[in-house]
Design a protein around this motif. Structure first.
Motif, PDB file in Angstrom:
ATOM      1  N   GLU A   1      52.642 131.972  64.771  1.00  0.00           N
ATOM      2  CA  GLU A   1      53.682 131.096  63.571  1.00  0.00           C
ATOM      3  C   GLU A   1      54.137 132.192  62.861  1.00  0.00           C
ATOM      4  O   GLU A   1      55.567 132.060  62.637  1.00  0.00           O
ATOM      5  CB  GLU A   1      52.586 130.112  63.039  1.00  0.00           C
ATOM      6  CG  GLU A   1      53.696 129.218  62.302  1.00  0.00           C
ATOM      7  CD  GLU A   1      54.168 129.782  61.066  1.00  0.00           C
ATOM      8  OE1 GLU A   1      55.350 129.509  60.547  1.00  0.00           O
ATOM      9  OE2 GLU A   1      53.280 130.478  60.246  1.00  0.00           O
TER      10      GLU A   1
ATOM     11  N   GLY B   1      57.474 127.388  57.963  1.00  0.00           N
ATOM     12  CA  GLY B   1      56.439 126.505  58.941  1.00  0.00           C
ATOM     13  C   GLY B   1      55.249 126.849  58.670  1.00  0.00           C
ATOM     14  O   GLY B   1      54.951 127.799  57.960  1.00  0.00           O
TER      15      GLY B   1
ATOM     16  N   LEU C   1      50.257 124.152  64.064  1.00  0.00           N
ATOM     17  CA  LEU C   1      50.263 122.778  64.380  1.00  0.00           C
ATOM     18  C   LEU C   1      48.767 122.243  64.229  1.00  0.00           C
ATOM     19  O   LEU C   1      48.404 121.164  63.823  1.00  0.00           O
ATOM     20  CB  LEU C   1      50.682 122.558  65.934  1.00  0.00           C
ATOM     21  CG  LEU C   1      50.494 121.217  66.503  1.00  0.00           C
ATOM     22  CD1 LEU C   1      51.435 120.157  65.683  1.00  0.00           C
ATOM     23  CD2 LEU C   1      50.886 121.379  68.052  1.00  0.00           C
TER      24      LEU C   1
ATOM     25  N   TYR D   1      46.967 116.962  66.292  1.00  0.00           N
ATOM     26  CA  TYR D   1      48.164 116.253  66.706  1.00  0.00           C
ATOM     27  C   TYR D   1      47.957 115.304  67.726  1.00  0.00           C
ATOM     28  O   TYR D   1      47.376 115.689  68.856  1.00  0.00           O
ATOM     29  CB  TYR D   1      49.223 117.445  66.996  1.00  0.00           C
ATOM     30  CG  TYR D   1      50.579 116.545  67.361  1.00  0.00           C
ATOM     31  CD1 TYR D   1      51.314 115.788  66.305  1.00  0.00           C
ATOM     32  CD2 TYR D   1      51.180 116.784  68.481  1.00  0.00           C
ATOM     33  CE1 TYR D   1      52.508 115.058  66.627  1.00  0.00           C
ATOM     34  CE2 TYR D   1      52.357 116.000  69.179  1.00  0.00           C
ATOM     35  CZ  TYR D   1      53.007 115.359  68.089  1.00  0.00           C
ATOM     36  OH  TYR D   1      53.960 114.601  68.291  1.00  0.00           O
TER      37      TYR D   1
ATOM     38  N   HIS E   1      50.157 117.113  57.498  1.00  0.00           N
ATOM     39  CA  HIS E   1      50.443 117.875  58.689  1.00  0.00           C
ATOM     40  C   HIS E   1      52.019 117.144  58.991  1.00  0.00           C
ATOM     41  O   HIS E   1      52.105 115.883  58.982  1.00  0.00           O
ATOM     42  CB  HIS E   1      49.611 117.520  59.941  1.00  0.00           C
ATOM     43  CG  HIS E   1      48.423 118.157  60.082  1.00  0.00           C
ATOM     44  ND1 HIS E   1      48.279 119.317  60.639  1.00  0.00           N
ATOM     45  CD2 HIS E   1      47.343 117.727  59.630  1.00  0.00           C
ATOM     46  CE1 HIS E   1      46.886 119.895  60.652  1.00  0.00           C
ATOM     47  NE2 HIS E   1      46.399 118.840  60.048  1.00  0.00           N
TER      48      HIS E   1
ATOM     49  N   LEU F   1      55.609 117.183  61.691  1.00  0.00           N
ATOM     50  CA  LEU F   1      56.626 118.010  62.389  1.00  0.00           C
ATOM     51  C   LEU F   1      57.814 117.208  62.092  1.00  0.00           C
ATOM     52  O   LEU F   1      57.841 115.993  62.127  1.00  0.00           O
ATOM     53  CB  LEU F   1      56.420 117.333  63.834  1.00  0.00           C
ATOM     54  CG  LEU F   1      55.189 117.974  64.640  1.00  0.00           C
ATOM     55  CD1 LEU F   1      55.050 117.443  65.902  1.00  0.00           C
ATOM     56  CD2 LEU F   1      55.283 119.270  64.705  1.00  0.00           C
TER      57      LEU F   1
ATOM     58  N   GLN G   1      62.998 122.105  65.623  1.00  0.00           N
ATOM     59  CA  GLN G   1      61.840 121.512  64.889  1.00  0.00           C
ATOM     60  C   GLN G   1      61.256 122.247  63.955  1.00  0.00           C
ATOM     61  O   GLN G   1      60.777 123.302  64.214  1.00  0.00           O
ATOM     62  CB  GLN G   1      61.057 120.678  65.937  1.00  0.00           C
ATOM     63  CG  GLN G   1      59.775 120.046  65.552  1.00  0.00           C
ATOM     64  CD  GLN G   1      59.025 119.468  66.639  1.00  0.00           C
ATOM     65  OE1 GLN G   1      59.303 118.322  66.944  1.00  0.00           O
ATOM     66  NE2 GLN G   1      58.170 120.097  67.056  1.00  0.00           N
TER      67      GLN G   1
ATOM     68  N   THR H   1      57.427 122.700  62.187  1.00  0.00           N
ATOM     69  CA  THR H   1      56.132 122.590  62.259  1.00  0.00           C
ATOM     70  C   THR H   1      55.549 122.951  61.104  1.00  0.00           C
ATOM     71  O   THR H   1      55.597 124.304  60.874  1.00  0.00           O
ATOM     72  CB  THR H   1      55.255 122.945  63.540  1.00  0.00           C
ATOM     73  OG1 THR H   1      55.988 122.417  64.860  1.00  0.00           O
ATOM     74  CG2 THR H   1      53.839 122.650  63.603  1.00  0.00           C
TER      75      THR H   1
END
Length: 281
Positions: free
Chosen positions: A91, A103, A106, A110, A224, A226, A234, A236
């Motif tokens: 990341e 960001g 993830l 998820y 969390h 998105l 996008q 995250t």
């Protein structure tokens, strides 16, 4: 509040592996050149060999490591282990070339294809859902400051006992999960509960490693998210809470100062506003 009991590592691991397989793009490896595979894998192996030499790893230690790797695979814990200990570095690499909202990882919990919800909404929850009520509101804009109508805020979190729906028994499917669609000004307002710190599952091989190394297994409380809109990259990310336990020693090394919320109490509920900025794709 913190969670001291967790679902089994085997159960969580199996759910995380199944969710990853269901959501993973099918192309992936075919798009990576042989040269790229060779250079990255060679570097990883060189690092492992260097650690073995530097620390004079013995045959019994090597055999124990081999057994541990087998157990990680058999228990379905690779998504858990990689997301906790490795993903934050990937990341960071991605963030170096990105604009907009910061960001974060993830993580393994998820689940795609959750219920779509209007801009002002309450996350699906049990009628007697325990926890401190929280209103999380904000706006989604592009890097020029224009609101993004119809953007999706895909949000999920744990409950007041530290469990995620889909990864623990006795929690309804979709609990504290949803895809919130912003209004014509890119705004949203989500009523939920404040998440809590939790331990990653510790009864499996990942937990054995943590215990053997003398580390702690805790993650700070977080939401969390998105956040996406057509024509934009996008985001995250995860949002944390000021003053929370484990904020400065997250086992997943995923916290960032820009992602820390500071809710205020209003009419017996906590409220916090946080805006998202999406860059063009």
């Amino acid at each position: 509040m913190t969670s001291t009991q967790n679902p089994t590592a085997a159960g969580s691991g199996a759910s995380a592996t199944e969710a990853f397989r269901a959501s993973r793009p099918q192309a992936g490896a075919a798009e990576v050149s042989a040269e790229r595979v060779s250079s990255v894998v060679a570097a990883v192996l060189d690092g492992v060999r260097a650690a073995i030499r530097e620390h004079n790893v013995t045959y019994p230690e090597y055999q124990a490591a081999k057994q541990w790797l087998i157990e990680i695979g058999e228990g379905g814990e690779w998504p858990l282990f990689l997301d906790v200990f490795i993903e934050h570095v990937v990341e960071q690499n991605a963030a170096a070339t990105q604009e907009g909202t910061k960001g974060s990882i993830l993580g393994p919990y998820y689940l795609p294809d959750q219920q779509r919800l209007p801009a002002v909404t309450t996350l699906p929850m049990r009628p007697d859902e325990p926890g401190v009520p929280l209103v999380f509101a904000g706006q989604v804009r592009d890097t020029a400051g224009r609101p993004l109508a119809g953007a999706e805020v895909d949000i999920w979190q744990n409950d007041a006992a530290g469990y995620y729906s889909g990864f623990a028994p006795d929690i309804p499917a979709g609990n504290l999960r949803g895809v919130v669609v912003t209004d014509d000004q890119g705004r949203f307002e989500i009523t939920t509960i404040q998440p809590v710190p939790y331990q990653i599952p510790t009864d499996g091989p990942t937990g054995k490693l943590i215990e053997a190394a003398g580390w702690h297994p805790w993650r700070p409380a977080h939401l969390h998210l998105l956040v996406r809109a057509p024509g934009h990259r996008q985001i995250t990310t995860q949002l944390y809470f000021a003053g929370g336990e484990w904020l400065d020693s997250d086992v997943a090394t995923a916290t960032k100062p820009e992602l820390v919320l500071d809710p205020v109490e209003r009419d017996g509920r906590l409220r916090v506003d946080y805006d998202f900025v999406l860059e063009p794709a």
